[in-house]
Design an enzyme around this catalytic site. Structure first.
Site, PDB file in Angstrom:
ATOM      1  N   HIS B  53       0.855  -1.184   0.000  1.00  0.00           N
ATOM      2  CA  HIS B  53       0.000   0.000   0.000  1.00  0.00           C
ATOM      3  C   HIS B  53       0.895   1.240   0.000  1.00  0.00           C
ATOM      4  CE1 HIS B  53      -4.065  -1.764   1.629  1.00  0.00           C
ATOM      5  NE2 HIS B  53      -3.585  -2.465   0.626  1.00  0.00           N
ATOM      6  N   GLU B  55       1.191   3.893   1.865  1.00  0.00           N
ATOM      7  CA  GLU B  55       1.805   4.318   3.121  1.00  0.00           C
ATOM      8  C   GLU B  55       2.959   3.391   3.525  1.00  0.00           C
ATOM      9  OE1 GLU B  55      -1.333   3.620   2.486  1.00  0.00           O
ATOM     10  OE2 GLU B  55      -2.711   5.099   3.309  1.00  0.00           O
ATOM     11  N   SER B  78      -8.079   7.538   2.914  1.00  0.00           N
ATOM     12  CA  SER B  78      -8.087   7.130   4.316  1.00  0.00           C
ATOM     13  C   SER B  78      -7.327   5.806   4.500  1.00  0.00           C
ATOM     14  CB  SER B  78      -9.546   6.971   4.756  1.00  0.00           C
ATOM     15  OG  SER B  78      -9.636   6.580   6.097  1.00  0.00           O
ATOM     16  N   CYS B  80      -6.044   2.213   5.427  1.00  0.00           N
ATOM     17  CA  CYS B  80      -6.654   0.963   5.881  1.00  0.00           C
ATOM     18  C   CYS B  80      -6.089   0.586   7.252  1.00  0.00           C
ATOM     19  CB  CYS B  80      -6.359  -0.157   4.872  1.00  0.00           C
ATOM     20  SG  CYS B  80      -4.685  -0.828   5.037  1.00  0.00           S
ATOM     21  N   CYS B  83      -2.243   0.075   7.352  1.00  0.00           N
ATOM     22  CA  CYS B  83      -1.452   1.317   7.296  1.00  0.00           C
ATOM     23  C   CYS B  83      -1.669   2.151   8.560  1.00  0.00           C
ATOM     24  CB  CYS B  83      -1.811   2.079   6.036  1.00  0.00           C
ATOM     25  SG  CYS B  83      -1.358   1.141   4.538  1.00  0.00           S
TER      26      CYS B  83
END
Lengths: 146, 146
Positions: B53, B55, B78, B80, B83
């Protein structure tokens, strides 16, 4: 599914990490037949990647798949909040933990979300981690963001 | 620290991911002077790593460091629960979110632990993600473990 056998394989991963000069934390993913589909150990020191905890490395090695809901995640040490969040994202329903005496991660999150958690309180896992923390407090603290 | 400026850089990362055939989600880490110390975008499709992901990739690129408590994590979408857990592990105190209309991650966990979360409700982030999900529902669902 033999949880103890899976833990032995996670322990072998942890020992591999220790021999490489890293943190002795290992992880495997087992399927419903007890077959190991992926393995990994903490690679933070070896690779310089702060997210390379054992469970993350194990899931990375598992690759893209859609059968997470049939898998068991095994770790020698109680998963931190990053690794707990990762298991929750992929809806892995069953988590086996070698020990949570040297570090207790975010087990309450697993409970809140209905993950089945088994803590084996394994003597070898406890001793291995205790010795590592005593000898390398700095590396250990860095691992948990302290 | 200009949150909007940092978000623009995260958006550039997301657009890069889209051009590569991946998910349009981008992230940057800014220091207290507003300087970007690391950047990343979702690489799951490109690399086959389910944990990649935006992040996570951004923190990976940030490398081993001890100044997490001075940083701001910015993401176009936003974060998950994986993260979110990662930001909490490293005690990143400030999280800037482009939008949480197309997906609301684990913002309640940030609140519970005292992370300062700012949601910019950015029109460009919202449109980009909405279009992607409409066109690639399969890839998106895989991204969030569905």
């Amino acid at each position: 599914m033999n949880e103890q056998m899976l833990l032995q394989e996670a322990l072998r991963e942890a020992q591999k990490g220790l021999r490489e000069g890293g943190l002795p934390i290992g992880s495997v993913l087992g399927d419903r037949h007890g077959q190991i589909v992926a393995r990994g150990h903490n690679l933070r020191v070896q690779s310089g990647d702060p997210t390379a905890h054992a469970e993350i490395v194990c899931l990375r090695n598992a690759g893209r798949r859609r059968d997470w809901a049939e898998l068991t995640l095994v770790s020698t040490l109680s998963p931190c909040i990053m690794c707990t969040g990762t298991a929750l994202l992929f809806r892995i329903p069953h988590v086996v933990i070698g020990e949570d005496r040297n570090f207790k991660g975010a087990e309450e999150l697993f409970q809140q979300r209905g993950t089945r958690v088994v803590i084996l309180d394994d003597r070898e896992c406890i001793a291995m981690m205790r010795e590592f923390i005593a000898a390398h407090a700095d590396l250990w603290n860095e691992d948990i963001g302290k």
